[in-house]
Design a protein around this motif. Structure first.
Motif, short mmCIF file in Angstrom:
data_model
loop_
_atom_site.label_atom_id
_atom_site.label_comp_id
_atom_site.label_asym_id
_atom_site.label_seq_id
_atom_site.Cartn_x
_atom_site.Cartn_y
_atom_site.Cartn_z
N LEU A 72 24.57 4.67 6.46
CA LEU A 72 24.42 5.47 5.23
C LEU A 72 23.53 4.76 4.22
N GLY A 73 23.63 3.43 4.16
CA GLY A 73 22.75 2.67 3.28
C GLY A 73 21.28 2.85 3.66
N MET A 74 21.00 2.85 4.96
CA MET A 74 19.62 3.08 5.42
C MET A 74 19.14 4.48 5.06
N ILE A 75 20.00 5.47 5.23
CA ILE A 75 19.63 6.84 4.87
C ILE A 75 19.31 6.93 3.39
N LEU A 76 20.13 6.29 2.55
CA LEU A 76 19.91 6.31 1.10
C LEU A 76 18.65 5.56 0.71
N SER A 77 18.35 4.49 1.43
CA SER A 77 17.13 3.73 1.17
C SER A 77 15.89 4.60 1.42
N ILE A 78 15.91 5.31 2.55
CA ILE A 78 14.79 6.20 2.88
C ILE A 78 14.72 7.36 1.90
N SER A 79 15.87 7.84 1.46
CA SER A 79 15.91 8.91 0.47
C SER A 79 15.23 8.46 -0.83
N ASP A 80 15.52 7.24 -1.25
CA ASP A 80 14.91 6.71 -2.48
C ASP A 80 13.40 6.61 -2.32
N TRP A 81 12.94 6.10 -1.17
CA TRP A 81 11.50 6.00 -0.91
C TRP A 81 10.85 7.38 -0.89
N ASN A 93 11.85 10.11 -2.34
CA ASN A 93 11.82 10.68 -3.70
C ASN A 93 10.66 10.11 -4.51
N LYS A 94 10.42 8.80 -4.37
CA LYS A 94 9.32 8.16 -5.09
C LYS A 94 7.97 8.67 -4.59
N GLU A 95 7.85 8.86 -3.28
CA GLU A 95 6.61 9.39 -2.71
C GLU A 95 6.35 10.81 -3.21
N GLU A 96 7.41 11.59 -3.30
CA GLU A 96 7.27 12.96 -3.78
C GLU A 96 6.84 12.99 -5.25
N MET A 97 7.40 12.07 -6.04
CA MET A 97 7.03 11.99 -7.46
C MET A 97 5.58 11.59 -7.62
N LYS A 98 5.13 10.63 -6.79
CA LYS A 98 3.71 10.22 -6.86
C LYS A 98 2.79 11.38 -6.51
N LEU A 99 3.17 12.12 -5.49
CA LEU A 99 2.35 13.26 -5.05
C LEU A 99 2.27 14.31 -6.15
N ASN A 100 3.39 14.57 -6.81
CA ASN A 100 3.40 15.56 -7.89
C ASN A 100 2.55 15.10 -9.08
N GLU A 101 2.60 13.80 -9.38
CA GLU A 101 1.81 13.25 -10.48
C GLU A 101 0.32 13.35 -10.17
N GLU A 102 -0.05 13.10 -8.90
CA GLU A 102 -1.47 13.18 -8.51
C GLU A 102 -1.96 14.63 -8.60
#
Length: 396
Positions: free
Chosen positions: A374-383, A385-394
């Motif tokens: 579950l920790g690994m799943i949450l880690s990937i979820s955090d990454w 989310n950050k990638e999605e935010m960067k894409l939206n900002e671009e």
């Protein structure tokens, strides 16, 4: 209780906790259910081994869950690329531990699949580490060999050999775990677009070997738990004429618990079948949930696991790279399929398997590695989310 729920909610909203917040809530709800049902289902065990100290197993489970939350927290702060870096090493270590368990392992339930850690006496089940390691390896291999037309043929040996080795080492002592793990790896290979001829061929070979082994079980009484697997399958598809011999005892007691619970249940702590069911705090804990919380409570637990699967799918959709996507799929399916298997056994939909209910059943090794997954799943979820935010900002 309201005070502790508020503190827990505030902790989840804390910015230091990353990843999918809904998954954190699901974990919290399952953990609270675990404390409630483990306390209720261990009353008889407490009188047998702890002189009537009914709080002993409650606090033991509380300590385990607290440790598991720490594991989840640490693992979910580790960037996912480190999982890929150590995938092969983890696989080698897990295979070594599986072999060690065969040679010098502690014999529990007629199976040498445990390693006792010297000094503290903690029983460690190498198959739990092997599950995590194999899913990591398969995810990494599929991502490395992805092409435009699918997974390249060079990947086949890198996939099939580790799967056969790990599942083969687990098989004789824990048939259900090896079957679940092999099935999850097969689904990953299907999703990873491995050529159909290899998929069909490998499944055909495995099915033939399984049928031959189970058919020959009477001739192999001392080989692993083949005889037990055959017996459970025969009992499931047969009638209940062997109840006097005790072969169907646990299934019958689970049925009584399910029927007695009705729609709303008897209420927490009011189970009677906990006094008759073998392992009501682990293998058959879902039967106790159905008796005490009713079918409505049991359905609620099922919804939590299905919601975990749904959130895992949302994370996969956000992933822009193949390794984290495959890893989330594999780990999420591993947890949810194990939960569905435990539930299906309790309501007699499949033969008895001995699979614990993730995050709910009392235990150590399964809880630890479920928390790491579950920790690994949450880690990937955090990454993601950050990638999605960067894409939206671009785009903006």
């Amino acid at each position: 209780m309201a005070k502790y729920m508020k503190l827990a909610w505030d902790w989840i909203k804390n910015p230091s906790v990353k990843g999918d917040k809904v998954i954190w809530i699901v974990i919290l709800l399952l953990s609270l259910t675990s404390l409630l049902v483990v306390y209720s289902s261990t009353g008889t065990l407490a009188y047998k081994v702890r002189g009537g100290n009914t709080s002993y197993f409650l606090f033991k489970q509380l300590r385990l869950l607290a440790m598991c939350f720490c594991i989840m927290y640490v693992v979910h702060r580790i960037p996912y690329r480190f999982y890929s870096m150590f995938a092969n090493l983890t696989l080698v270590v897990s295979v070594g531990l599986l072999i060690l368990a065969k040679l010098v392992g502690t014999n529990l339930n007629d199976a040498s699949r445990w390693i006792t850690i010297p000094g503290i006496g903690f029983n460690f089940q190498p198959s739990e580490l092997a599950k995590l390691a194999l899913i990591l390896h398969v995810s990494r291999t599929l991502s490395r060999y992805q092409g435009k037309e699918g997974c390249r043929n060079e990947a086949i040996l890198h996939l099939i050999i580790p799967i056969l080795v790990v599942c083969g080492l687990i098989f004789l002592d824990d048939f259900s775990t090896s079957l679940l793990l092999g099935g999850i790896c097969y689904l990953l290979m299907f999703i990873g677009r491995v050529a159909k001829k290899y998929m069909i061929g490998s499944v055909a070979i495995v099915v033939i070997v399984l049928v031959l082994l189970i058919a020959a079980a009477p001739l192999l009484p001392s080989v692993g738990r083949i005889q037990t697997v055959r017996s459970r399958i025969e009992n499931f598809f047969g009638d209940e004429k062997d109840i006097k011999d005790g072969q169907n005892y646990q299934v019958v007691q689970a049925k009584i618990a399910v029927v007695a619970g009705g729609i709303i249940g008897k209420g927490p702590g009011n189970s009677t079948q906990r006094n008759f069911l073998p392992h009501p705090y682990s293998d058959f804990i879902y039967a106790i949930i159905l008796e005490e919380l009713g079918w409505s409570g049991g359905f609620g637990i099922l919804i939590l696991y299905l919601f975990l699967l749904y959130r895992g799918g949302l994370i996969v959709r956000k992933c822009s790279r193949t390794f984290p996507a495959f890893l989330v799929i594999g780990l999420t399916l591993s947890i949810v399929f194990q939960a569905l298997t435990n539930m299906a056994v309790s309501v007699n939909l499949i033969p008895v398997t001995g699979q614990p209910l993730p995050l709910v059943s009392m235990g150590g090794t399964s809880l630890v590695f479920t928390s790491a997954a579950l920790g690994m799943i949450l880690s990937i979820s955090d990454w993601a989310n950050k990638e999605e935010m960067k894409l939206n900002e671009e785009e903006n």
